[in-house]
Design a protein around this motif. Structure first.
Motif, short mmCIF file in Angstrom:
data_model
loop_
_atom_site.label_atom_id
_atom_site.label_comp_id
_atom_site.label_asym_id
_atom_site.label_seq_id
_atom_site.Cartn_x
_atom_site.Cartn_y
_atom_site.Cartn_z
N ALA A 176 6.85 -9.34 -2.64
CA ALA A 176 5.47 -8.93 -2.94
C ALA A 176 5.31 -7.41 -2.91
CB ALA A 176 4.51 -9.58 -1.95
N THR A 177 6.39 -6.68 -3.14
CA THR A 177 6.35 -5.22 -3.10
C THR A 177 5.27 -4.65 -4.00
OG1 THR A 177 8.72 -5.08 -2.60
CG2 THR A 177 7.69 -3.12 -3.53
N VAL A 178 5.24 -5.11 -5.25
CA VAL A 178 4.27 -4.55 -6.20
C VAL A 178 2.84 -4.91 -5.83
CG1 VAL A 178 3.48 -4.65 -8.60
CG2 VAL A 178 5.90 -4.33 -8.10
N LEU A 179 2.63 -6.11 -5.30
CA LEU A 179 1.29 -6.47 -4.86
C LEU A 179 0.80 -5.52 -3.77
CD1 LEU A 179 1.51 -10.37 -4.79
CD2 LEU A 179 0.23 -8.96 -6.38
N HIS A 180 1.68 -5.18 -2.83
CA HIS A 180 1.32 -4.20 -1.80
C HIS A 180 0.97 -2.86 -2.44
CE1 HIS A 180 2.31 -6.00 2.23
NE2 HIS A 180 2.84 -6.91 1.43
N TRP A 181 1.82 -2.37 -3.30
CA TRP A 181 1.59 -1.07 -3.93
C TRP A 181 0.29 -1.07 -4.73
CZ3 TRP A 181 7.14 0.19 -6.17
CH2 TRP A 181 8.00 0.49 -5.11
N ALA A 182 0.05 -2.15 -5.48
CA ALA A 182 -1.14 -2.21 -6.32
C ALA A 182 -2.41 -2.25 -5.46
CB ALA A 182 -1.08 -3.43 -7.23
#
Length: 384
Positions: free
Chosen positions: A279-285
């Motif tokens: 979920a890396t991108v979800l965190h960044w977004a």
């Protein structure tokens, strides 16, 4: 017929498989003229999607010529060259009536969420896909759409998923004139999301990825700013700095389950599969978008838990919108964009590969070799 045959994680080949049969009065049999390898196929290829069975044929992006129709089919006919949306949708159920073709209840009734998808495991209905010479297409009175006579089949095949998905990513972002849009992922969907963001009036489009050749491609194709997250200490801080410490108006996740960039997420989501993908991108977004902003998710995740910072969503007043793309709903607008010359989807195709060489094609695409952006597979009969 020749068809892709999944033999286990990172093992695919082409074999002889039985010719598909009409099983329902509204079925059609389509002779494939183009099919694609999609970034989401790599989740299957790498073994990250539940109930992906040995012997499956992948491929949810394809166009072809109708060879045979069931007795109840009257909207298309033998000889029509059609594009087939990746959604297997009936067009009649309560969800299809709302235009939610990715959530069709009839095509995958045992599922609580996703509708049927061609070539995308038994969690999406167990339908064989189009990385083959022929494919059975259910609900042929609804899904298949005749390709305009002046349209290149290479443009048409990208209307089955990639262009509509990038477009819906921008649409779900609720982009307003002048908005700053940050897109995570410079694969084909991220590229089309960047291009589509301008159609909604974005004032600034920024794409984040780790692969320089992909960043260079999207910069030239979509006229956007590009940055490599490997060159940042903290992508969230970097984006905040780019936006006067306010954050982006819209963030788009065009990566999904196999995002890299965070060691913990890689271990729990990609290596040990303790959550439904990284979920890396979800965190960044979530952390990069401004207060009251919107996060649009078209990246594919598994149907189980993810470690998502929901507290930040609540405290910042963020809107999150996500879904499988309702391809059929977008086709009239997107066909117009192509015919008017505003968008050329086929320009993202970098590799055209014979179907028989599918194992090499998957290897090149998955390992990002030879500056590969988008791969189109050509069956033998389409090369005559």
């Amino acid at each position: 017929m020749l068809a892709m045959n999944y033999r286990g994680p990172r093992r695919v080949r082409v074999d002889q498989k039985p010719y598909p049969e009409i099983k329902h009065p509204e079925d059609a049999i389509v002779r494939v003229t183009r099919s694609c390898i999609c970034g989401s196929d790599l989740h299957l290829y790498n073994g990250n999607v539940p109930d992906t069975r040995v012997g499956s044929t992948f491929g949810h992006e394809f166009v072809g010529i109708i060879e045979e129709v069931g007795p109840a089919v009257d909207k298309v006919k033998v000889g029509d060259h059609v594009l087939v949306p990746f959604n297997v949708a009936c067009g009649k159920c309560v969800f299809c009536q709302q235009g939610l073709y990715g959530n069709c209840h009839e095509s995958n009734a045992q599922a609580t969420a996703v509708g049927g998808i061609f070539g995308y495991s038994h969690t999406a209905g167990g339908y064989d896909g189009g990385q083959a010479e022929y494919v059975r297409v259910p609900y042929a009175n609804f899904g298949p759409t005749v390709i305009p006579p002046d349209m290149d089949p290479d443009d048409a095949v990208l209307l089955t998923d990639v262009f509509p998905t990038g477009y819906q990513a921008a649409e779900m972002g609720g982009i307003q004139p002048g908005d700053t849009v940050v897109i995570f992922g410079a694969g084909p969907v991220g590229i089309m999301a960047a291009k589509s963001s301008w159609l909604f009036g974005a004032g600034r489009v920024i794409v984040i990825d780790e692969v320089n050749y992909r960043l260079e491609f999207v910069r030239d194709y979509a006229q956007c700013e590009v940055f490599n997250f490997r060159e940042m200490d903290d992508p969230v801080v970097f984006i905040k700095k780019l936006t006067d410490w306010i954050g982006a108006d819209v963030c788009i996740d065009a990566v999904g389950a196999e995002a890299r960039g965070n060691v913990l997420q890689t271990i729990t989501g990609r290596k040990t599969l303790l959550q439904a993908g990284s979920a890396t991108v979800l965190h960044w977004a979530i952390n990069s978008v401004r207060k009251g902003g919107t996060v649009s998710v078209v990246g594919v995740y598994g149907p189980t838990d993810n470690l998502v910072p929901i507290g930040n969503v609540v405290n910042k007043g963020i809107t999150i919108r996500a879904n499988q793309t309702a391809v059929k709903r977008h086709l009239p607008k997107l066909i117009d964009h192509i015919q008017s010359g505003r968008v050329s989807p086929k320009a993202i195709i970098t590799h055209r590969v014979p179907l028989e060489e599918i194992a090499d094609a998957y290897h090149i695409f998955s390992e990002k070799l030879d500056n590969c952006i988008k791969t189109v597979l050509i069956p033998p009969s389409a090369r005559v």
